[in-house]
Design a protein around this motif. Sequence first.
Motif, PDB file in Angstrom:
ATOM      1  N   ALA A 119       0.831  -1.202   0.000  1.00 12.15           N
ATOM      2  CA  ALA A 119       0.000   0.000   0.000  1.00 12.15           C
ATOM      3  C   ALA A 119       0.865   1.251   0.000  1.00 12.15           C
ATOM      4  CB  ALA A 119      -0.922  -0.005   1.214  1.00 12.15           C
ATOM      5  N   GLN A 120       1.966   1.217   0.762  1.00  8.81           N
ATOM      6  CA  GLN A 120       2.869   2.367   0.774  1.00  8.81           C
ATOM      7  C   GLN A 120       3.521   2.572  -0.600  1.00  8.81           C
ATOM      8  OE1 GLN A 120       5.161   1.054   4.336  1.00  8.81           O
ATOM      9  NE2 GLN A 120       4.768   3.122   5.095  1.00  8.81           N
ATOM     10  N   ARG A 121       3.936   1.482  -1.225  1.00 10.75           N
ATOM     11  CA  ARG A 121       4.526   1.594  -2.558  1.00 10.75           C
ATOM     12  C   ARG A 121       3.520   2.143  -3.567  1.00 10.75           C
ATOM     13  NH1 ARG A 121       7.492  -4.282  -3.229  1.00 10.75           N
ATOM     14  NH2 ARG A 121       8.797  -4.166  -1.358  1.00 10.75           N
ATOM     15  N   GLU A 122       2.280   1.704  -3.442  1.00 14.67           N
ATOM     16  CA  GLU A 122       1.249   2.166  -4.367  1.00 14.67           C
ATOM     17  C   GLU A 122       0.991   3.650  -4.194  1.00 14.67           C
ATOM     18  OE1 GLU A 122      -1.457   2.165  -7.438  1.00 14.67           O
ATOM     19  OE2 GLU A 122       0.085   0.706  -6.865  1.00 14.67           O
ATOM     20  N   VAL A 123       1.092   4.147  -2.967  1.00 14.78           N
ATOM     21  CA  VAL A 123       0.941   5.583  -2.746  1.00 14.78           C
ATOM     22  C   VAL A 123       2.042   6.346  -3.469  1.00 14.78           C
ATOM     23  CG1 VAL A 123       1.093   7.407  -1.005  1.00 14.78           C
ATOM     24  CG2 VAL A 123      -0.295   5.388  -0.566  1.00 14.78           C
ATOM     25  N   LEU A 124       3.278   5.872  -3.341  1.00 17.89           N
ATOM     26  CA  LEU A 124       4.392   6.520  -4.021  1.00 17.89           C
ATOM     27  C   LEU A 124       4.209   6.475  -5.535  1.00 17.89           C
ATOM     28  CD1 LEU A 124       7.467   5.243  -1.980  1.00 17.89           C
ATOM     29  CD2 LEU A 124       6.460   7.528  -1.926  1.00 17.89           C
ATOM     30  N   ARG A 125       3.871   5.299  -6.046  1.00 18.56           N
ATOM     31  CA  ARG A 125       3.708   5.155  -7.493  1.00 18.56           C
ATOM     32  C   ARG A 125       2.608   6.070  -8.004  1.00 18.56           C
ATOM     33  NH1 ARG A 125       0.665   3.809 -11.122  1.00 18.56           N
ATOM     34  NH2 ARG A 125      -0.977   3.348  -9.618  1.00 18.56           N
ATOM     35  N   ALA A 126       1.446   6.078  -7.328  1.00 19.90           N
ATOM     36  CA  ALA A 126       0.323   6.901  -7.758  1.00 19.90           C
ATOM     37  C   ALA A 126       0.645   8.383  -7.647  1.00 19.90           C
ATOM     38  CB  ALA A 126      -0.915   6.567  -6.932  1.00 19.90           C
ATOM     39  N   LYS A 127       1.418   8.739  -6.631  1.00 21.86           N
ATOM     40  CA  LYS A 127       1.762  10.151  -6.438  1.00 21.86           C
ATOM     41  C   LYS A 127       2.608  10.668  -7.591  1.00 21.86           C
ATOM     42  CE  LYS A 127       4.459  13.125  -3.373  1.00 21.86           C
ATOM     43  NZ  LYS A 127       5.245  13.193  -2.127  1.00 21.86           N
TER      44      LYS A 127
END
Length: 476
Positions: free
Chosen positions: A445-453
Amino acid sequence: MRNYSLLAIILLFGGILQAQEKKWSLEECVNYALENNISIKQSELDVELSDIEKKDAIGNFIPNLNAQATNAWNTGLTQNVTTGILQNQTVRNFSANATASLTLFDGLRNFKSLQRARLSRLASQYSLDKMKDDIALFVADAYLQVLFNKQNLEVLKAQNEVTQQQLDRTGELVDAGVLPEGDLLEIRASMADENQQMIIAQNQIRISLISLAQTLGIKDYETFDIEERDYDIIGNEMLDRSVYDIIERAKEERSEIKIAEANKDLAEQDVAISKGAYMPSLGAFFNYNTRESGQGRITGFSADGTFNTIGFVQETEQAVVTPNTVASVGAPLPFFDQLSRNDGFSYGFQLNIPILNGFATRNQVRRNEVAVKRAEFNLEQAELDLEANVYQAYTDAKGAYESYEAALAAAEAQEKAFQYANDRYDVGLTNAFDFNQAKVRYENAQREVLRAKYDYIFKLKVVELYFGVPVRDLKF
């Protein structure tokens, strides 16, 4: 002297360390690429060539001036320029001439060629602007990819610290007989997997840095690095606009449309130039020529004692004779005296009227008219492509923003779930497998936040470029 040498070494070493420790910001990377990228330099060469083409067109309005000089030796049976008799000899002759010509009228082709050169210069500049926009976006994307990889590694390191704490805690509980040894093995397996992921993440950082350096034209891959800065999401006002407003603004500002319009104008200008070949052309010319020879000159004549019969008197049939003479040959006149005596001028006008040239002019006109139609279709296609690209970019940016918000919500929920699983694991209410599953979901979930950001930041900048925001004014 020794102190000065030591100071110089310290300053040099300090400069090297400072150069090695330099970390590039996104703005510095974009500005450096705009100055040093090879593709941009090639586009600048196209602009330079168009400037030369413009000078060629201006040169067509300037008179042509050419000079020629010849100094030749003739050996063998040649005509004696003094006596006019053929004889075996070696003689030197010098000649010179200068010619000036000026086109007075050529169906306005020179004037229209100058207009075309100006349009070509404009089209080259538009192509350069588009190349700069493309490179700036490419650099920004590569830069954000490096930043994502770096922050992804930080997430892995933070989770690895949690795993290390759990490993120590689980070891104590296993030694105390509170937890089974299988939980300890599960945590160790998770630790080994995280170590492998961190190694992969470090390699991804190195590869993405090399890719960015190559884009910038920097060859020192080993010391190249970027600022580890967290870019915030700013400037969401662009997505509050209507997509049709952005499309209309893009048609006015984007280089794609300007290039297509310039190419259409160039094709129309080619038609006008080729039609000029139907009309007569008028030119003026002026020529000056002179000559000099090393052959001797005739200085006089003298009788040789013989006579030549040239006729008879009809009544008396008495022969009419004339004495034969011999020419006296002296030294040639001085060089500059001969040039001044033997010079001459010619001048006038030359009119060329095209009548029939195998339909070459007509076919060239028709060929250029076909090129105009093709350019019109290309312009129409460029407008359609721009509309589709803007609409796609606008939709992607909105979707990326919604994806980012969803990722934030998911990360917040996974963080709470992980904290709950951690608390239960600490009191022995859940096993290591379930704990690791909760931690993995939180990491993802943390990685997905970075990727989406960073995906949203990049796609938002694409929309801003389409709206006409200059590359150097993009805010990150």
